[in-house]
Enzyme design. Structure first.
Site, short mmCIF file in Angstrom:
data_model
loop_
_atom_site.label_atom_id
_atom_site.label_comp_id
_atom_site.label_asym_id
_atom_site.label_seq_id
_atom_site.Cartn_x
_atom_site.Cartn_y
_atom_site.Cartn_z
N TYR A 1 -15.60 -7.60 36.06
CA TYR A 1 -15.64 -6.39 36.42
C TYR A 1 -14.69 -5.79 37.36
O TYR A 1 -14.75 -6.35 38.55
CB TYR A 1 -16.90 -5.53 36.69
CG TYR A 1 -17.81 -5.67 35.58
CD1 TYR A 1 -17.78 -4.79 34.43
CD2 TYR A 1 -19.04 -6.53 35.48
CE1 TYR A 1 -18.68 -4.78 33.20
CE2 TYR A 1 -19.98 -6.30 34.41
CZ TYR A 1 -19.62 -5.68 33.27
OH TYR A 1 -20.64 -5.67 32.29
N LYS B 1 -46.10 -14.34 53.20
CA LYS B 1 -45.88 -13.37 52.82
C LYS B 1 -44.76 -13.23 51.74
O LYS B 1 -44.08 -14.22 51.66
CB LYS B 1 -45.45 -12.17 53.94
CG LYS B 1 -44.27 -12.85 54.82
CD LYS B 1 -44.01 -11.85 55.91
CE LYS B 1 -42.97 -12.39 56.72
NZ LYS B 1 -42.51 -11.63 58.16
C1 LIG Z 1 -42.31 -13.05 58.94
C2 LIG Z 1 -43.12 -12.94 60.35
C3 LIG Z 1 -43.19 -14.31 60.96
C4 LIG Z 1 -42.62 -15.62 60.34
O1 LIG Z 1 -41.38 -15.78 60.86
P1 LIG Z 1 -40.28 -16.69 60.54
O2 LIG Z 1 -39.24 -16.66 61.27
O3 LIG Z 1 -40.03 -16.98 59.01
O4 LIG Z 1 -40.89 -17.95 61.14
C5 LIG Z 1 -43.64 -14.37 62.22
N1 LIG Z 1 -44.47 -13.29 62.68
C6 LIG Z 1 -44.38 -12.19 61.99
C7 LIG Z 1 -44.92 -10.91 62.73
C8 LIG Z 1 -43.61 -11.94 61.07
O5 LIG Z 1 -43.64 -10.61 60.26
#
Ligand SMILES: *Cc1c(COP(=O)(O)O)cnc(C)c1O
Length: 366
Positions: free
Chosen positions: A257, A35
């Site tokens: 800044y 994702k």
């Molecule tokens: C993003 C996600 C993962 C992956 O988690 P990591 O800590 O990056 O391994 C697993 N399960 C769900 C439901 C997620 O949203």
């Protein structure tokens, strides 16, 4: 490229990390979580690199799956948030996706489609809430839900939960969720999926049929420094830029800044070609490290939209054009994240489109 700023994505590091994770858990099937553009590393490239070594991919929502299908990725894709609207079912026709359902309307709609012979090839998994309280049917309704919607479930349908504290020093909260889940599903015929990276690395009793691996694939440990179970993961992303200007400033002068940093001595300030428009957090404080020519150098003054300033007073040998690594091979992303008050996940996923991703394979195949 007119500017040297880039995120170097080492695909052999990705393969190395996958091998390490498959070595510690040889039985569970692997869902590679890609994702958010594979946490900023490039979902299509990551998917292509490991498609023949994992069982499924997972993304957050349908559009992310469509992007992968358009690019020719054929492995089934788990959609972790399920459908966001009834239109999602229509748009996903024949895309070979797996919906993780967590709300009744989703199941009602799917049931309706099924009754009309229109559910096509897409599959249904179920998410249960065991204490994270974000998504999922209450685990106390496990029997009721699986019974009411049994016509949607197949023998390889999978029951999913997610742990809130798998990376905590204390295992108590995670253990409680795992036990609650395992008791509820004890006599069910379905496959099970509990573990993200941290859970997979730490709780053997929660590995089960599928593991959902995200951050560890990209080479960042999910655990805090004080409690590291990182294996020898290798950074996939190295964010680098170069020094575009160097100036000597007198003791007492300020940098950037808001004039938030004052030179306590005559200082050499290196300006680096990357800023918050590239996804580097603006709230990174003075003292946040980067790496240059074998040393850590501290950020000084505010992060600008397109530039950062570092104190290189003790490195009279630095020159315009020298490479600066913001994190990656020489500087773990979590060390940078600790200074900024965030986690490696956030830094990695926020690197913006304006930063070109350059794919390499260093050849350390394992
Ligand atoms: C993003 C996600 C993962 C992956 O988690 P990591 O800590 O990056 O391994 C697993 N399960 C769900 C439901 C997620 O949203």
């Amino acid at each position: 490229m007119s500017r040297a700023t880039r995120a170097i994505i080492d695909l052999s590091a990705l393969e190395h990390n996958l091998s390490l994770l498959q070595d510690i858990n040889e039985t569970s099937k692997v869902i590679a979580v890609i994702k958010a553009d594979a946490y900023g590393n490039g979902a299509v490239q990551v998917a292509k690199q490991i498609a023949d070594r994992v069982d499924l991919f997972a993304v957050a929502f349908l559009d992310e799956a469509i992007e992968l299908r358009v690019a020719g990725i054929t492995l089934p894709i788990v959609i972790l948030q399920g459908p966001h609207s009834t239109d999602d079912f229509t748009d996903a026709q024949r895309l070979n996706v797996i919906w993780v359902m967590h709300e009744r309307w989703q199941l009602e709609h799917a049931k309706n489609l099924k009754q009309r012979g229109k559910l096509d090839q897409n599959k249904i998994w179920l998410k249960f809430d065991t204490g994270m309280h974000r998504l999922g049917f209450p685990i106390s309704e496990f029997e009721a839900i699986t019974e009411s919607y049994k016509e949607l479930l197949e023998k390889d349908s999978t029951i999913v939960t997610h742990l809130a504290c798998a990376d905590d020093i204390s295992p108590a909260h995670a253990e409680h969720q795992i036990q609650t889940f395992l008791q509820a599903v004890e006599s069910s015929p379905f496959s099970l999926c509990i573990a993200n990276s941290a859970t997979n690395m730490r709780f053997e009793n929660a590995r089960k049929d599928f593991v959902r691996l995200g951050i560890a694939l990209y080479g960042s440990t999910p655990f805090p420094k004080s409690y590291d179970k990182s294996l020898s993961l290798s950074s996939v992303m190295t964010l680098e830029s170069e020094i575009m200007a160097i100036r000597r400033i007198p003791k007492g002068d300020f940098v950037g800044y808001g004039a938030t940093w004052q030179a306590k001595r005559e200082s050499l300030i290196a300006t680096v070609a990357l800023g918050y428009a590239d996804g580097y957090p603006r709230h990174a404080p003075s003292g946040t490290p980067a790496w240059c020519k074998g040393r850590l150098i501290p950020l000084v003054g505010r992060v600008s939209m397109d530039m950062l300033t570092f104190d290189v007073t003790d490195m009279s040998y630095v020159e315009v054009g020298d490479k600066v690594e913001l994190w990656g091979k020489h500087l773990p992303i979590n060390d940078v994240a600790d200074h900024i008050g965030t986690i490696g996940y956030e830094l990695m996923t926020r690197i913006s489109k304006r930063v070109p991703r350059v794919y390499i394979s260093t050849g350390i195949k394992s």
